[in-house]
Motif scaffolding. Structure first.
Motif, PDB file in Angstrom:
ATOM      1  N   GLU A 175       0.853  -1.179   0.000  1.00 25.54           N
ATOM      2  CA  GLU A 175       0.000   0.000   0.000  1.00 25.54           C
ATOM      3  C   GLU A 175       0.892   1.232   0.000  1.00 25.54           C
ATOM      4  N   LYS A 176       0.736   2.072  -1.020  1.00 30.83           N
ATOM      5  CA  LYS A 176       1.511   3.301  -1.148  1.00 30.83           C
ATOM      6  C   LYS A 176       3.016   3.058  -0.988  1.00 30.83           C
ATOM      7  N   GLY A 177       3.478   1.980  -1.612  1.00 30.38           N
ATOM      8  CA  GLY A 177       4.905   1.710  -1.660  1.00 30.38           C
ATOM      9  C   GLY A 177       5.475   0.961  -0.476  1.00 30.38           C
ATOM     10  N   ARG A 178       4.644   0.612   0.471  1.00 26.22           N
ATOM     11  CA  ARG A 178       5.122  -0.108   1.655  1.00 26.22           C
ATOM     12  C   ARG A 178       4.439  -1.472   1.768  1.00 26.22           C
ATOM     13  N   ILE A 179       5.151  -2.429   2.319  1.00 22.54           N
ATOM     14  CA  ILE A 179       4.563  -3.738   2.602  1.00 22.54           C
ATOM     15  C   ILE A 179       3.842  -3.641   3.933  1.00 22.54           C
ATOM     16  N   ILE A 180       2.518  -3.725   3.899  1.00 20.57           N
ATOM     17  CA  ILE A 180       1.757  -3.580   5.135  1.00 20.57           C
ATOM     18  C   ILE A 180       1.338  -4.929   5.715  1.00 20.57           C
ATOM     19  N   LYS A 181       1.388  -5.977   4.901  1.00 19.75           N
ATOM     20  CA  LYS A 181       1.100  -7.319   5.407  1.00 19.75           C
ATOM     21  C   LYS A 181       1.994  -8.321   4.690  1.00 19.75           C
ATOM     22  N   ASP A 182       2.558  -9.239   5.448  1.00 16.46           N
ATOM     23  CA  ASP A 182       3.375 -10.341   4.922  1.00 16.46           C
ATOM     24  C   ASP A 182       2.705 -11.611   5.410  1.00 16.46           C
ATOM     25  N   LEU A 183       1.957 -12.255   4.506  1.00 17.48           N
ATOM     26  CA  LEU A 183       1.040 -13.323   4.900  1.00 17.48           C
ATOM     27  C   LEU A 183       1.516 -14.696   4.450  1.00 17.48           C
ATOM     28  N   ASP A 184       1.568 -15.624   5.378  1.00 14.24           N
ATOM     29  CA  ASP A 184       1.792 -17.020   5.026  1.00 14.24           C
ATOM     30  C   ASP A 184       0.531 -17.542   4.336  1.00 14.24           C
ATOM     31  N   ASN A 185       0.723 -18.275   3.237  1.00 11.65           N
ATOM     32  CA  ASN A 185      -0.443 -18.748   2.481  1.00 11.65           C
ATOM     33  C   ASN A 185      -0.296 -20.207   2.079  1.00 11.65           C
ATOM     34  N   LEU A 186       0.421 -20.966   2.863  1.00 14.49           N
ATOM     35  CA  LEU A 186       0.655 -22.369   2.518  1.00 14.49           C
ATOM     36  C   LEU A 186      -0.647 -23.149   2.400  1.00 14.49           C
ATOM     37  N   ASP A 187      -1.645 -22.776   3.171  1.00 16.34           N
ATOM     38  CA  ASP A 187      -2.940 -23.456   3.120  1.00 16.34           C
ATOM     39  C   ASP A 187      -4.039 -22.525   2.624  1.00 16.34           C
ATOM     40  N   SER A 188      -3.638 -21.552   1.789  1.00 15.84           N
ATOM     41  CA  SER A 188      -4.573 -20.551   1.258  1.00 15.84           C
ATOM     42  C   SER A 188      -5.305 -19.816   2.371  1.00 15.84           C
ATOM     43  N   ASN A 189      -4.623 -19.678   3.519  1.00 18.84           N
ATOM     44  CA  ASN A 189      -5.284 -19.070   4.676  1.00 18.84           C
ATOM     45  C   ASN A 189      -5.223 -17.553   4.677  1.00 18.84           C
ATOM     46  N   ALA A 190      -4.650 -16.954   3.620  1.00 18.79           N
ATOM     47  CA  ALA A 190      -4.587 -15.495   3.544  1.00 18.79           C
ATOM     48  C   ALA A 190      -5.808 -14.902   2.852  1.00 18.79           C
ATOM     49  N   THR A 191      -6.621 -15.738   2.259  1.00 18.22           N
ATOM     50  CA  THR A 191      -7.725 -15.262   1.429  1.00 18.22           C
ATOM     51  C   THR A 191      -8.665 -14.337   2.173  1.00 18.22           C
ATOM     52  N   GLN A 192      -9.101 -14.746   3.361  1.00 17.48           N
ATOM     53  CA  GLN A 192     -10.077 -13.950   4.105  1.00 17.48           C
ATOM     54  C   GLN A 192      -9.495 -12.593   4.487  1.00 17.48           C
ATOM     55  N   GLU A 193      -8.241 -12.568   4.916  1.00 14.45           N
ATOM     56  CA  GLU A 193      -7.617 -11.302   5.315  1.00 14.45           C
ATOM     57  C   GLU A 193      -7.494 -10.354   4.128  1.00 14.45           C
ATOM     58  N   LEU A 194      -7.164 -10.900   2.962  1.00 12.26           N
ATOM     59  CA  LEU A 194      -7.065 -10.068   1.763  1.00 12.26           C
ATOM     60  C   LEU A 194      -8.433  -9.525   1.357  1.00 12.26           C
ATOM     61  N   GLU A 195      -9.434 -10.377   1.396  1.00 10.22           N
ATOM     62  CA  GLU A 195     -10.782  -9.934   1.028  1.00 10.22           C
ATOM     63  C   GLU A 195     -11.264  -8.836   1.959  1.00 10.22           C
ATOM     64  N   GLU A 196     -10.972  -8.965   3.249  1.00  6.85           N
ATOM     65  CA  GLU A 196     -11.377  -7.940   4.210  1.00  6.85           C
ATOM     66  C   GLU A 196     -10.672  -6.615   3.911  1.00  6.85           C
ATOM     67  N   TYR A 197      -9.402  -6.691   3.559  1.00 10.42           N
ATOM     68  CA  TYR A 197      -8.650  -5.477   3.254  1.00 10.42           C
ATOM     69  C   TYR A 197      -9.237  -4.769   2.033  1.00 10.42           C
ATOM     70  N   PHE A 198      -9.426  -5.496   0.952  1.00  8.53           N
ATOM     71  CA  PHE A 198      -9.881  -4.860  -0.292  1.00  8.53           C
ATOM     72  C   PHE A 198     -11.352  -4.440  -0.208  1.00  8.53           C
ATOM     73  N   ASN A 199     -12.127  -5.099   0.645  1.00  8.74           N
ATOM     74  CA  ASN A 199     -13.515  -4.671   0.819  1.00  8.74           C
ATOM     75  C   ASN A 199     -13.626  -3.369   1.576  1.00  8.74           C
ATOM     76  N   THR A 200     -12.608  -3.073   2.394  1.00  9.36           N
ATOM     77  CA  THR A 200     -12.668  -1.861   3.210  1.00  9.36           C
ATOM     78  C   THR A 200     -11.737  -0.757   2.709  1.00  9.36           C
ATOM     79  N   ALA A 201     -10.836  -1.106   1.763  1.00 10.97           N
ATOM     80  CA  ALA A 201      -9.877  -0.105   1.270  1.00 10.97           C
ATOM     81  C   ALA A 201     -10.608   1.004   0.518  1.00 10.97           C
ATOM     82  N   GLU A 202     -10.138   2.191   0.718  1.00 12.42           N
ATOM     83  CA  GLU A 202     -10.764   3.328   0.034  1.00 12.42           C
ATOM     84  C   GLU A 202     -10.239   3.425  -1.390  1.00 12.42           C
TER      85      GLU A 202
END
Length: 235
Positions: free
Chosen positions: A208-235
């Motif tokens: 976001e704006k040139g910075r890494i704001i989340k570094d998510l482990d996704n070995l079991d596709s467990n990052a999906t919900q966190e990403l969806e929440e971010y993009f649903n609320t991002a302006e």
């Protein structure tokens, strides 16, 4: 191949478009870069490939600083956009050019290209057309194949699902994942397609704006919900 980033800053005038104090991408990881437009994904990839100059800091691939040494080019495959193509070449000439650059003999090249025929759909090889005459979808496929047929130890692809029909998107996602598993290739992809990124990536970096704001482990596709929440609320 391990990739290390230290104190990396890219500025245009007074505008800082990328600021990554420290990051290590481990050998064999399949890393997805996600973020809205202007997040810095493409800028990071261009810096990884020494296409633009960092304002501060550096990137190392397998211990080679990309702006000081060319050794990393021998084991890196990449496709950022259509400017990587040679428009006055046919696909056959383009693939042969890549093979010569990477020391791949003709028999090996022919065998490797066979693996990508399901993606080409008889629309690329044997058409007697120049790359400039192709649709954006077939240009995209040609660039991706060119990056992958060298069996790179590092593969960098920017928006590989752009311009592709759904069947081709699925095929490209499968090919990327297979390369990562078969050869232990360190893969970095960026995409706005969260579905494919979440499906194949083992790790996801949210910018976001040139910075890494989340570094998510996704070995079991467990990052999906966190990403969806971010993009649903991002302006």
């Amino acid at each position: 191949m391990e990739i290390k980033i230290k104190g990396l800053v890219k500025q245009y005038g007074k505008n800082t478009v990328l600021d990554i104090p420290e990051l290590t991408i481990n050998s064999g990881e399949l890393v997805g870069l996600v973020g809205n437009n202007g997040a810095g994904k493409t800028t990071l990839m261009r810096l990884m490939l020494d296409l633009i100059e960092a304002t501060e800091g550096y990137i190392e691939t397998d211990g080679h600083r990309v702006n000081e040494d060319v050794a990393w080019k021998a084991f890196t495959g990449s496709f950022i956009d259509g400017r990587f193509l040679i428009d006055f070449y046919t696909p056959e000439e383009y693939f042969a050019f890549i093979a010569r650059a990477y020391g791949i003999d003709k028999d090996s090249l022919d065998r490797r290209l066979e693996q990508y025929r399901p993606l080409m759909h008889d629309e690329i090889l044997g058409t007697r057309k120049y790359l400039r005459q192709f649709s954006e979808g077939n240009r995209q496929k040609t660039g991706i194949i060119g990056a992958m047929l060298v069996h790179p130890k590092v593969l960098i692809l920017d928006e590989p699902f752009n311009y592709l029909d759904p069947t081709s998107q699925i095929t490209v996602a499968r090919l990327i994942r297979e390369m990562n598993l078969q050869f232990g290739t360190t893969v970095i992809i960026s995409s706005h397609n969260l579905s494919f990124v979440s499906e194949i990536s083992t790790r996801i970096l949210l910018l976001e704006k040139g910075r890494i704001i989340k570094d998510l482990d996704n070995l079991d596709s467990n990052a999906t919900q966190e990403l969806e929440e971010y993009f649903n609320t991002a302006e």
